[in-house]
Design an enzyme around this catalytic site. Structure first.
Site, mmCIF file in Angstrom:
data_model
loop_
_atom_site.group_PDB
_atom_site.id
_atom_site.type_symbol
_atom_site.label_atom_id
_atom_site.label_comp_id
_atom_site.label_asym_id
_atom_site.label_seq_id
_atom_site.Cartn_x
_atom_site.Cartn_y
_atom_site.Cartn_z
ATOM 1 N N ASP A 157 -6.443 -7.019 4.574
ATOM 2 C CA ASP A 157 -7.593 -6.377 3.939
ATOM 3 C C ASP A 157 -8.510 -7.442 3.338
ATOM 4 O OD1 ASP A 157 -9.192 -4.319 2.762
ATOM 5 O OD2 ASP A 157 -8.178 -4.687 0.850
ATOM 6 N N ASP A 170 -2.949 -18.427 1.025
ATOM 7 C CA ASP A 170 -3.980 -19.112 0.227
ATOM 8 C C ASP A 170 -4.685 -20.172 1.078
ATOM 9 O OD1 ASP A 170 -1.493 -20.376 0.199
ATOM 10 O OD2 ASP A 170 -1.558 -20.944 -1.910
ATOM 11 N N LYS A 183 3.152 -15.363 2.788
ATOM 12 C CA LYS A 183 3.346 -16.109 1.539
ATOM 13 C C LYS A 183 4.855 -16.347 1.423
ATOM 14 C CE LYS A 183 1.810 -17.781 -2.447
ATOM 15 N NZ LYS A 183 0.867 -18.913 -2.576
ATOM 16 N N TYR A 205 0.824 -1.209 0.000
ATOM 17 C CA TYR A 205 0.000 0.000 0.000
ATOM 18 C C TYR A 205 0.865 1.269 0.000
ATOM 19 C CZ TYR A 205 -4.600 -2.088 1.078
ATOM 20 O OH TYR A 205 -5.795 -2.766 1.034
ATOM 21 N N ASP A 215 -12.457 -9.062 4.883
ATOM 22 C CA ASP A 215 -13.742 -9.058 4.163
ATOM 23 C C ASP A 215 -14.275 -10.482 4.062
ATOM 24 O OD1 ASP A 215 -13.563 -6.249 3.569
ATOM 25 O OD2 ASP A 215 -14.610 -6.613 1.672
HETATM 26 C C1 IPM Z 1 -10.381 -1.091 4.253
HETATM 27 C C2 IPM Z 1 -10.498 -0.541 2.847
HETATM 28 C C3 IPM Z 1 -9.291 0.324 2.534
HETATM 29 C C4 IPM Z 1 -8.051 -0.563 2.580
HETATM 30 C C5 IPM Z 1 -9.344 1.072 1.189
HETATM 31 C C6 IPM Z 1 -10.612 1.833 1.012
HETATM 32 C C7 IPM Z 1 -8.156 1.982 1.033
HETATM 33 O O1 IPM Z 1 -10.672 -1.561 1.930
HETATM 34 O O2 IPM Z 1 -10.267 -0.296 5.196
HETATM 35 O O3 IPM Z 1 -10.439 -2.314 4.421
HETATM 36 O O4 IPM Z 1 -7.732 -1.258 1.599
HETATM 37 O O5 IPM Z 1 -7.384 -0.560 3.612
HETATM 38 MN MN MN Z 2 -11.030 -3.487 2.836
#
Ligand code: IPM
Ligand code: MN
Ligand code: NAD
Length: 343
Positions: free
Chosen positions: A237, A213, A180, A138, A241
Site C-alpha cells: 500500500d 526501508d 522486514k 489489515y 503511493d
Molecule cells: C488502497 C487504499 C486502501 C488500502 C484503503 C482505502 C483501505 O489505500 O487501495 O491503496 O489500504 O488498501
Molecule cells: Mn493506498
C-alpha cells in the site's frame, strides 16, 4: 451474452471519474451490461453499512467489478463501533478472494517533467508492484480498549506462496521481494517461502530480497532497476503511493485485483476519493481509464480494446494534456475529450 459489470462509483471524486469511463468504454464499441451499486460512504448513508450482502452477491455473480474510490471526512471516525467506508473495500477484496493486487508503474516519457523527481532518475522505469491483498495486518485480529489497541499481522505459507507465484509468473527480468525480515516474524516466513518457491519452480528468474526501508529509498533513487516487486499488504500500500510519484501523479496509477481463475476481478485506481478536490471538476480520470483497460485485459480478455484505451491516454498526454495534478489546468471533462478524440 453481454458481460456483466458491477459499477461502484463510491464517494468523493468517484462518481466524477466513473461517468467518463463508461463513456470511453461505450465509445470503444463495447456492449456491456452495467449495474451500479452504492458503496462505501454512500452505502453507509443509505443502508448503514459500507458493503451490503446484496452488493457483495452482485459482485460475486458479475464478470468484473469496476470501482472508483471510497471515503471522506463525513465518515471519518476513530470510534471502532462506527461503520467506515474503507470496510466496504476490505470486505469486497476478502469476499471475492482477491489476493493479488497488480499495480503497474509505467511513467510516460511525456510526463517525466511532471514528476518532482529528476527525469534522469525516472527514465526507463517500467515496474509492477504485486501487493498481497487479503492478509497481513489489515485482516488480523484487532483489539481496542480506552488505553490500548492491537492489530495482529499474520501470514500462512499458502498465502505467501500463491502471491509469490503471481510475481514470478509476471517477471520478465527479476523479482524483488520486499520485507522486514530483520525484525518481523511474518517477514522471516515470507522470505523463506519465497526463497523455496524460487528454488523449486522459478530458478531461471533472478530473485533479490530487500528490506522495506531500503526499498522505499531505492524506489525514488533507482526505480529503473526494479522489474516486479512482491510484498505484503501494508508495505505494498505504502510503496505503491510512493511509486505514483514516478508517474507524475497518483491520478495516473491503475490497479487490478485478482483471485482464483473464474472469480470476477476488481479494477480500481490506486488513489482515493480526493475529498479536497471533489465537486470541482478537476479530478484526473486517467487512473480510472487505465483501470478500465486492466479490466478489459485481465477481467474480460479484450486485449485489443485494453491497448486502445492505453494508447489513447498516451497520445492525449503526448499532445500536452495536463490536469491540475500534473501541473496543467485541464479538468475532468477536457481530459475525457482529449482521450476520446484519440480513441
Ligand atoms: C488502497 C487504499 C486502501 C488500502 C484503503 C482505502 C483501505 O489505500 O487501495 O491503496 O489500504 O488498501
Ligand atoms: Mn493506498
Ligand atoms: P487520496 O488518494 O484520495 O488523495 C491524496 C491526494 O492526491 C489529494 O491531494 C488528492 O486531491 C490527490 N488526488 C488523488 N486522486 C486524484 C485524481 N484522480 N486527480 C487529481 N488528484 C488526485 O488519498 P487521501 O486523501 O489520503 O484519502 C482520502 C480518502 O480516500 C480517505 O477516506 C481514504 O481512506 C480513501 N482512500 C480510498 C481508496 C480507495 O477507495 N481505493 C484509496 C486510497 C484512499
Amino acid at each position: 451474452m453481454a458481460s456483466k459489470i458491477i459499477l461502484l462509483p463510491g464517494d468523493g471524486i468517484g462518481p466524477e471519474i466513473t461517468a467518463p469511463t463508461i463513456e470511453l468504454l461505450r465509445a470503444l464499441g463495447t456492449d456491456f451490461e452495467y449495474e451500479e451499486h452504492l458503496f462505501g460512504g454512500a452505502s453507509i448513508d443509505a443502508h448503514g453499512t459500507a458493503l451490503t450482502d446484496e452488493t457483495l452477491a452482485a459482485c460475486q455473480a458479475a464478470d468484473a467489478v469496476l470501482l472508483a474510490a471510497v471515503g471522506g471526512p463525513k465518515w471519518d471516525t476513530t470510534d471502532p463501533s462506527k461503520p467506515r467506508p474503507e470496510q466496504g473495500l476490505l470486505g469486497l477484496r476478502k469476499g471475492l478472494g482477491l489476493y493479488a493486487n497488480l499495480r503497474p508503474v509505467r511513467p510516460l516519457p511525456a510526463l517525466y517533467d511532471a514528476s518532482p523527481l529528476k527525469r534522469e532518475v525516472i527514465e526507463g522505469t517500467d515496474l509492477l508492484v504485486v501487493r498481497e491483498l487479503t492478509g497481513g495486518i489489515y485482516f488480523g485480529e484487532k483489539t481496542r480498549t480506552a488505553d490500548s489497541a492491537s492489530d495482529v499481522c499474520a501470514y500462512s505459507r499458502e498465502e505467501i506462496e500463491r502471491i509469490a507465484r503471481v510475481a514470478f509468473k509476471a517477471a520478465r527480468r527479476k523479482v524483488t521481494s520486499v520485507d522486514k525480515a530483520n525484525v518481523i516474524e511474518t517477514s522471516r516466513l515470507w522470505r523463506e517461502v519465497v526463497r523455496e518457491l524460487h528454488a523449486a519452480e522459478f530458478a531461471d528468474v533472478e530473485l533479490e530480497h530487500i528490506l522495506v526501508d531500503n526499498a522505499a529509498m531505492q524506489l525514488v533513487s533507482n526505480p529503473a532497476d526494479f522489474d516486479v516487486i512482491v510484498t505484503e499488504n501494508m508495505f505494498g500500500d505504502i510503496l505503491s503511493d510512493e511509486a505514483a510519484t514516478l508517474t507524475g501523479s497518483i491520478g495516473m496509477l491503475p490497479s487490478a485485483s485478482l483471485g482464483e481463475p473464474g472469480q470476477p476481478g476488481l479494477f480500481e485506481p490506486v488513489h482515493g476519493s480526493a475529498p479536497d478536490i471533489a465537486g470541482t471538476g478537476a479530478a484526473n480520470p486517467m487512473a480510472m481509464f487505465l483501470s478500465a483497460a486492466l479490466m478489459l485485459r485481465h477481467g474480460l480478455s479484450l486485449e485489443a480494446e485494453a491497448a486502445a484505451i492505453e494508447s489513447a491516454v498516451d497520445r492525449a498526454l503526448a499532445q500536452g494534456l495536463r490536469t491540475r495534478d500534473l501541473g496543467g489546468s485541464a479538468g475532468t471533462r477536457e481530459a475525457t475529450q482529449a482521450v476520446l478524440s484519440n480513441l
